[in-house]
Design a protein around this motif. Sequence first.
Motif, PDB file in Angstrom:
ATOM      1  N   UNK A 160      43.675  34.386  32.522  1.00  0.00           N
ATOM      2  CA  UNK A 160      43.767  35.705  31.884  1.00  0.00           C
ATOM      3  C   UNK A 160      43.652  36.810  32.943  1.00  0.00           C
ATOM      4  N   UNK A 161      44.005  38.022  32.544  1.00  0.00           N
ATOM      5  CA  UNK A 161      44.093  39.136  33.494  1.00  0.00           C
ATOM      6  C   UNK A 161      42.756  39.528  34.138  1.00  0.00           C
ATOM      7  N   UNK A 162      41.640  39.646  33.386  1.00  0.00           N
ATOM      8  CA  UNK A 162      40.398  40.090  34.046  1.00  0.00           C
ATOM      9  C   UNK A 162      39.912  39.162  35.174  1.00  0.00           C
ATOM     10  N   UNK A 163      39.851  37.833  34.966  1.00  0.00           N
ATOM     11  CA  UNK A 163      39.433  36.998  36.100  1.00  0.00           C
ATOM     12  C   UNK A 163      40.462  36.980  37.233  1.00  0.00           C
ATOM     13  N   UNK A 164      41.720  37.181  36.897  1.00  0.00           N
ATOM     14  CA  UNK A 164      42.756  37.236  37.935  1.00  0.00           C
ATOM     15  C   UNK A 164      42.508  38.440  38.838  1.00  0.00           C
ATOM     16  N   UNK A 165      42.231  39.589  38.234  1.00  0.00           N
ATOM     17  CA  UNK A 165      41.965  40.790  39.020  1.00  0.00           C
ATOM     18  C   UNK A 165      40.717  40.612  39.879  1.00  0.00           C
ATOM     19  N   UNK A 166      39.678  39.987  39.341  1.00  0.00           N
ATOM     20  CA  UNK A 166      38.461  39.724  40.126  1.00  0.00           C
ATOM     21  C   UNK A 166      38.779  38.833  41.324  1.00  0.00           C
ATOM     22  N   UNK A 167      39.597  37.817  41.096  1.00  0.00           N
ATOM     23  CA  UNK A 167      39.973  36.910  42.192  1.00  0.00           C
ATOM     24  C   UNK A 167      40.776  37.648  43.262  1.00  0.00           C
TER      25      UNK A 167
END
Length: 166
Positions: free
Chosen positions: A35-42
């Motif tokens: 999903x987008x939120x963990x992708x951005x964190x990564x």
Amino acid sequence: MVTTRLDPIDRKILSELQADGRMTNVELAKRVGISAPPCLRRVRTLEEAGFIRGYHAEVNARELGFEVQVFAMVGLESQAEVELSAFEEKCRSWPLVRECHMLNGEVDFILKCVSPDLSTFQSFLTGDLLSTPNVASVKTSLVIRGAKDEPGVPFEVLEERLAKEA
């Protein structure tokens, strides 16, 4: 090995961004299967850790009037660290020099240069490069055409190697 800190999703993120650094986080997340939120964190973690150094547009040098590309092989009189560092610093100040690499062997440095025309490059060569302290020799090769110009690293080779080690 440094890649042991990266899991397959991190490596996929790097591969996808290397191929297209302009995609949205939502599209990137979809491509790597999270999903987008963990992708951005990564992505932010990869940036902070230095795996991602920046995002750049690939411009067409010829369309912008830079018709000449030259590789200059530079030999120095002295290879003392202070002299090597001084030459590298000088290279960083020259706009026509787009890449500077120190080599092992007969040549100390190879420079990738771009120029609007031969006379501009000639002026740089004689007025700047050849007059630089510690430069003993310069051999140049004019690029006729390029067959491949691929930035980054071959992630498929990395993944093959990691699969063999597993």
